[in-house]
Design a protein around this motif. Structure first.
Motif, mmCIF file in Angstrom:
data_model
loop_
_atom_site.group_PDB
_atom_site.id
_atom_site.type_symbol
_atom_site.label_atom_id
_atom_site.label_comp_id
_atom_site.label_asym_id
_atom_site.label_seq_id
_atom_site.Cartn_x
_atom_site.Cartn_y
_atom_site.Cartn_z
ATOM 1 N N VAL A 56 0.819 -1.402 0.155
ATOM 2 C CA VAL A 56 0.068 0.160 -0.194
ATOM 3 C C VAL A 56 0.740 1.080 0.079
ATOM 4 O O VAL A 56 0.630 2.102 -0.582
ATOM 5 C CB VAL A 56 -0.918 0.152 1.158
ATOM 6 C CG1 VAL A 56 -1.724 1.272 1.315
ATOM 7 C CG2 VAL A 56 -1.952 -1.234 0.961
ATOM 8 N N ARG A 77 -9.908 6.993 8.126
ATOM 9 C CA ARG A 77 -10.713 5.989 7.754
ATOM 10 C C ARG A 77 -10.665 5.255 6.386
ATOM 11 O O ARG A 77 -10.376 3.859 6.305
ATOM 12 C CB ARG A 77 -12.534 6.309 7.792
ATOM 13 C CG ARG A 77 -13.265 5.390 7.625
ATOM 14 C CD ARG A 77 -14.685 6.110 7.559
ATOM 15 N NE ARG A 77 -15.025 6.752 6.327
ATOM 16 C CZ ARG A 77 -14.884 6.376 5.130
ATOM 17 N NH1 ARG A 77 -15.260 4.901 4.885
ATOM 18 N NH2 ARG A 77 -15.456 7.056 4.159
ATOM 19 N N ARG A 84 -7.060 -2.417 5.039
ATOM 20 C CA ARG A 84 -7.626 -3.731 5.687
ATOM 21 C C ARG A 84 -8.113 -4.774 4.552
ATOM 22 O O ARG A 84 -8.059 -5.843 4.265
ATOM 23 C CB ARG A 84 -8.990 -3.561 6.458
ATOM 24 C CG ARG A 84 -9.952 -4.423 6.848
ATOM 25 C CD ARG A 84 -11.459 -4.109 6.638
ATOM 26 N NE ARG A 84 -11.603 -3.693 5.296
ATOM 27 C CZ ARG A 84 -12.702 -2.597 5.061
ATOM 28 N NH1 ARG A 84 -13.596 -2.332 6.025
ATOM 29 N NH2 ARG A 84 -12.958 -2.145 3.811
ATOM 30 N N ASP A 85 -8.368 -3.965 3.004
ATOM 31 C CA ASP A 85 -8.655 -4.606 2.260
ATOM 32 C C ASP A 85 -7.300 -5.459 1.615
ATOM 33 O O ASP A 85 -7.433 -6.621 0.908
ATOM 34 C CB ASP A 85 -9.164 -3.688 1.098
ATOM 35 C CG ASP A 85 -10.452 -3.284 1.270
ATOM 36 O OD1 ASP A 85 -11.243 -3.500 2.320
ATOM 37 O OD2 ASP A 85 -11.167 -2.860 0.266
ATOM 38 N N ILE A 88 -7.285 -8.443 3.619
ATOM 39 C CA ILE A 88 -8.314 -9.621 3.166
ATOM 40 C C ILE A 88 -7.837 -10.368 1.937
ATOM 41 O O ILE A 88 -8.131 -11.706 2.060
ATOM 42 C CB ILE A 88 -9.598 -8.873 3.132
ATOM 43 C CG1 ILE A 88 -10.321 -8.251 4.144
ATOM 44 C CG2 ILE A 88 -10.660 -9.796 2.324
ATOM 45 C CD1 ILE A 88 -11.617 -7.244 4.036
ATOM 46 N N ARG A 108 -15.413 -15.966 -2.071
ATOM 47 C CA ARG A 108 -15.622 -15.345 -0.630
ATOM 48 C C ARG A 108 -15.013 -13.896 -0.696
ATOM 49 O O ARG A 108 -15.272 -13.074 0.213
ATOM 50 C CB ARG A 108 -15.181 -15.954 0.442
ATOM 51 C CG ARG A 108 -15.875 -17.270 0.471
ATOM 52 C CD ARG A 108 -15.581 -18.058 1.738
ATOM 53 N NE ARG A 108 -16.054 -19.437 1.823
ATOM 54 C CZ ARG A 108 -16.079 -20.307 2.769
ATOM 55 N NH1 ARG A 108 -15.836 -20.047 3.753
ATOM 56 N NH2 ARG A 108 -16.938 -21.441 2.668
ATOM 57 N N CYS A 109 -14.069 -13.572 -1.674
ATOM 58 C CA CYS A 109 -13.524 -12.452 -1.817
ATOM 59 C C CYS A 109 -13.578 -11.671 -3.133
ATOM 60 O O CYS A 109 -13.925 -10.406 -2.988
ATOM 61 C CB CYS A 109 -12.055 -12.677 -1.437
ATOM 62 S SG CYS A 109 -10.908 -10.950 -1.550
ATOM 63 N N LEU A 113 -16.491 -7.690 -5.864
ATOM 64 C CA LEU A 113 -15.577 -6.928 -5.579
ATOM 65 C C LEU A 113 -15.180 -5.778 -6.633
ATOM 66 O O LEU A 113 -15.429 -4.319 -6.114
ATOM 67 C CB LEU A 113 -14.034 -7.603 -5.194
ATOM 68 C CG LEU A 113 -12.936 -6.427 -4.445
ATOM 69 C CD1 LEU A 113 -13.463 -6.014 -3.455
ATOM 70 C CD2 LEU A 113 -11.706 -7.212 -4.645
ATOM 71 N N LEU A 120 -18.116 2.389 -4.702
ATOM 72 C CA LEU A 120 -17.541 3.462 -3.684
ATOM 73 C C LEU A 120 -16.161 4.490 -4.252
ATOM 74 O O LEU A 120 -15.689 5.124 -3.398
ATOM 75 C CB LEU A 120 -16.713 2.656 -2.643
ATOM 76 C CG LEU A 120 -17.671 1.847 -1.843
ATOM 77 C CD1 LEU A 120 -16.790 0.616 -0.832
ATOM 78 C CD2 LEU A 120 -18.515 2.745 -0.651
ATOM 79 N N PRO A 123 -10.170 3.213 -6.552
ATOM 80 C CA PRO A 123 -9.750 3.213 -7.986
ATOM 81 C C PRO A 123 -9.141 1.906 -8.241
ATOM 82 O O PRO A 123 -8.086 1.514 -7.488
ATOM 83 C CB PRO A 123 -8.578 4.313 -8.169
ATOM 84 C CG PRO A 123 -8.340 4.512 -6.695
ATOM 85 C CD PRO A 123 -9.576 4.246 -5.793
ATOM 86 N N ALA A 127 -5.491 -0.227 -6.856
ATOM 87 C CA ALA A 127 -5.822 -1.482 -6.216
ATOM 88 C C ALA A 127 -5.177 -2.526 -6.809
ATOM 89 O O ALA A 127 -4.386 -3.590 -6.261
ATOM 90 C CB ALA A 127 -7.285 -1.760 -5.913
#
Ligand SMILES: CCC1=C(C)/C(=C/C2=NC(=C\c3[nH]c(/C=C4\NC(=O)[C@H](C)[C@H]4CC)c(C)c3CCC(=O)O)/C(CCC(=O)O)=C2C)NC1=O
Length: 184
Positions: A56, A77, A84-85, A88, A108-109, A113, A120, A123, A127
């Protein structure tokens, strides 16, 4: 969710066939390499926060607008949601590596997505870049070539596992880029 064994059963059943010699040979190799596979999962999992935060940070260094007003990592936030993503995604990649099958990651992921991100304004190119950096790091950990964090382990060739895990990351990148509809 499938693993290497249930995958063999499902695909044989789809052909109304017995498990063939090829499938058995590939399951045999899955079994005989299980210790390496567990080590590979452990190498990634025990370095997960390093892998995620480095990816990141790298993504932001290359595109500093992300943490400025209007950027999708602007505010603590959103920065936290992004980290967190990353956690995951990496976690589901390790599940897939353990199972020897991508279905847990897909179902599940990755399922939905791209749509969540579009809704949201996350971008997906950025990602995908973070995922690509995680991929490079995970490959290095699986091959145990990370100079500062070499694991004490019996030397052996884990390149097939590095290739496999790279494929799971490529699947994530593919979903984010949405170039191809996935069908597994
Ligand atoms: C089980 C699997 C699972 C996944 C994958 C998941 C993802 C996920 N990421 C979200 C948000 C988010 N995801 C990001 C991520 C990023 N922003 C960037 O600029 C970067 C490119 C990227 C980090 C690499 C951000 C910033 C948000 C918050 C967006 C907002 O609310 O404005 C949201 C919306 C809800 C929330 O904010 O918590 C979901 C559902 N949730 C799940 O349960």
């Amino acid at each position: 969710m499938l693993d290497a064994f249930s995958r063999a059963v499902i695909s044989a059943d789809a052909k109304t066939a017995y498990i063939g010699a090829d499938e058995l040979a590939s399951l045999k190799s899955y079994i005989s390499n299980q210790n390496r596979r567990l080590d590979a999962v452990n190498f990634i999992a025990s370095n997960a926060s390093c892998i995620v935060s480095d990816a990141v940070a790298g993504m932001i260094c290359e595109n500093t607008g992300l943490t400025q007003a209007g950027g999708n990592c602007y505010t603590n936030r959103r920065m936290a949601a992004c980290l967190r993503d990353g956690e995951i995604i990496l976690r589901y990649v390790t599940y897939a590596l353990l199972a020897g099958d991508a279905s847990v990651l897909d179902d599940r992921c990755l399922n939905g997505l791209k749509e969540t991100y579009s809704a949201l304004g996350v971008p997906t190119t950025s990602a995908a870049r973070a995922v690509a950096i995680m991929k490079a790091a995970a490959v290095a950990f699986v091959n145990n070539t990370v100079s500062q964090r070499k694991m004490a382990v019996t030397e052996g060739d884990c390149s097939f596992l590095a290739t496999e895990v790279a494929g799971y990351f490529d699947g994530v990148i593919q979903v984010l880029a949405n170039h191809l509809k996935r069908n597994r």
